[in-house]
Scaffold this active site. Structure first.
Site, PDB file in Angstrom:
ATOM      1  N   ARG A  23      -9.486   2.339 -17.593  1.00  0.00           N
ATOM      2  CA  ARG A  23      -8.482   1.461 -18.196  1.00  0.00           C
ATOM      3  C   ARG A  23      -7.513   0.877 -17.186  1.00  0.00           C
ATOM      4  NH1 ARG A  23     -10.238   4.515 -22.117  1.00  0.00           N
ATOM      5  NH2 ARG A  23     -10.378   5.967 -20.404  1.00  0.00           N
ATOM      6  N   ARG A  73      -4.182   3.810  -6.831  1.00  0.00           N
ATOM      7  CA  ARG A  73      -4.265   5.091  -7.543  1.00  0.00           C
ATOM      8  C   ARG A  73      -4.782   6.125  -6.559  1.00  0.00           C
ATOM      9  NH1 ARG A  73      -6.599   6.770 -13.346  1.00  0.00           N
ATOM     10  NH2 ARG A  73      -4.653   5.756 -13.857  1.00  0.00           N
ATOM     11  N   HIS A 106       3.053   7.961 -13.202  1.00  0.00           N
ATOM     12  CA  HIS A 106       2.193   6.851 -13.606  1.00  0.00           C
ATOM     13  C   HIS A 106       3.117   5.779 -14.206  1.00  0.00           C
ATOM     14  CE1 HIS A 106      -1.190   4.619 -14.766  1.00  0.00           C
ATOM     15  NE2 HIS A 106      -1.903   5.516 -15.431  1.00  0.00           N
TER      16      HIS A 106
HETATM   17  C1  NCD Z   1      -4.197   8.714 -17.732  1.00  0.00           C
HETATM   18  C2  NCD Z   1      -4.091   9.025 -16.253  1.00  0.00           C
HETATM   19  O1  NCD Z   1      -4.939   8.604 -15.451  1.00  0.00           O
HETATM   20  O2  NCD Z   1      -3.125   9.692 -15.915  1.00  0.00           O
HETATM   21  N1  NCD Z   1      -5.091   7.686 -18.023  1.00  0.00           N
HETATM   22  C3  NCD Z   1      -4.646   6.383 -17.945  1.00  0.00           C
HETATM   23  O3  NCD Z   1      -4.245   5.918 -16.902  1.00  0.00           O
HETATM   24  N2  NCD Z   1      -4.630   5.674 -19.084  1.00  0.00           N
HETATM   25  C4  NCD Z   1      -4.350   9.883 -18.592  1.00  0.00           C
HETATM   26  C5  NCD Z   1      -5.483  10.849 -18.349  1.00  0.00           C
HETATM   27  O4  NCD Z   1      -6.268  10.720 -17.426  1.00  0.00           O
HETATM   28  O5  NCD Z   1      -5.581  11.774 -19.149  1.00  0.00           O
END
Ligand code: NCD
Length: 296
Positions: A23, A73, A106
């Protein structure tokens, strides 16, 4: 829309995603496309020069030579912040966006979550004075950590953290909320907190961080799941959110209930990230002006 896709068509973005993502990666990718930015990507450090012994810092400085923005990321806590500081002190101080850093933060997820909450409560008095109930792996879920910190700056939001003892919210967040005089509580009884919640924020168990197999899942996971039965206890104007991906913590049977907003929440991510990027490059006023003139 031609206006938007011409806006930043002279810019290039590097998406450096060395931790799994669907996502966040795709929504940033789509946000770049909406604004005309040309994206490039590294998703697997095994095919980059880090395999030749190059440090992460040097890799990021390399990206900064070719691109106008880095979206990153990483499994490394605090690394994006550190690199943002490092780059701001070079001759190419380009913007760097944190798309998830380890178990830590995040921030763009928190922005899209706040936007989703605001839109959800538009007709029920707005976000102020609401009760947000977080559930799941609160020790290692970075989305909860970021959202909780951001909510602390909104008026009179009550926060409840429901998790098994070994996955409870970190002491650093507790200290921060205490210092900011936020009304919050910590519980192991998720189900008892449901009736008073305006928003329920479900999360999965982040077992990729476990030291030994099964270490974090030795508890009754259904105690921390939202089922069709729980819908009956939930207020009519309340919402159920999830950053996704989900496992069994939300029963798919509730997906079509109007209070289940997680798919809309996910789509909001693309627009919020587009807005953030446009703002970073100083083009947000132009967008507002364009829409005021054309959508009257
Ligand atoms: C989350 C993350 O990567 O922290 N996902 C996201 O970015 N929508 C949550 C998760 O991985 O559980």
């Amino acid at each position: 829309m031609r206006f938007l896709s011409d806006l930043l068509c002279h810019k290039r973005a590097m998406l450096d995603f060395t931790q799994p993502s669907s996502r966040t990666f795709l929504s940033f990718y789509a946000a770049c496309q909406i604004l005309g930015i040309r994206p490039a990507e590294v998703r697997d450090p095994a095919i980059s020069s880090e395999m030749k012994g190059e440090s992460r810092e040097d890799s990021v400085r390399t990206f900064s030579s070719y691109f106008d923005m880095i979206i990153m990321r990483t499994p490394l806590q605090g690394f994006v912040e550190k690199m943002a500081w490092t780059l701001s002190n070079t001759e190419r101080p380009l913007p760097i966006i944190n798309a998830g850093s380890g178990k830590d933060q995040h921030p763009t997820q928190a922005l899209l979550d706040i936007y989703t909450l605001q839109r959800s409560f538009e007709k029920s008095g707005g976000l102020a004075n609401k009760h947000v109930l977080f559930c799941g792996d609160l020790a290692r879920g970075r989305t909860v950590r970021s959202l909780s910190r951001l909510l602390a700056y909104y008026p009179n939001i009550r926060q409840t953290f429901a998790a098994p003892e070994h996955l409870k919210i970190g002491q650093d967040i507790v200290d921060e909320l205490t210092a900011l005089k936020v009304d919050f509580s910590i519980t192991t009884d998720f189900k008892a907190a449901i009736p008073s919640a305006d928003a329920i924020y479900m999360t999965r168990i982040q077992d990729e961080w476990d030291q030994s197999a099964g270490e974090s899942t030795r508890f009754n996971q259904m105690d921390y799941a939202f089922t069709a039965d729980d819908l009956k206890k939930l207020g009519h104007a309340s919402v159920i959110m999830h950053p996704l991906p989900r496992r069994q913590e939300i029963d798919t049977a509730i997906d079509n209930d109007p209070r289940a907003v997680y798919w809309r929440q996910m789509r909001n991510g693309m627009w919020v990230r587009s807005a953030l990027i446009a703002t970073i490059f100083g083009r947000d006023q132009e967008i507002t002006h364009y829409y005021m003139m054309n959508l009257k």
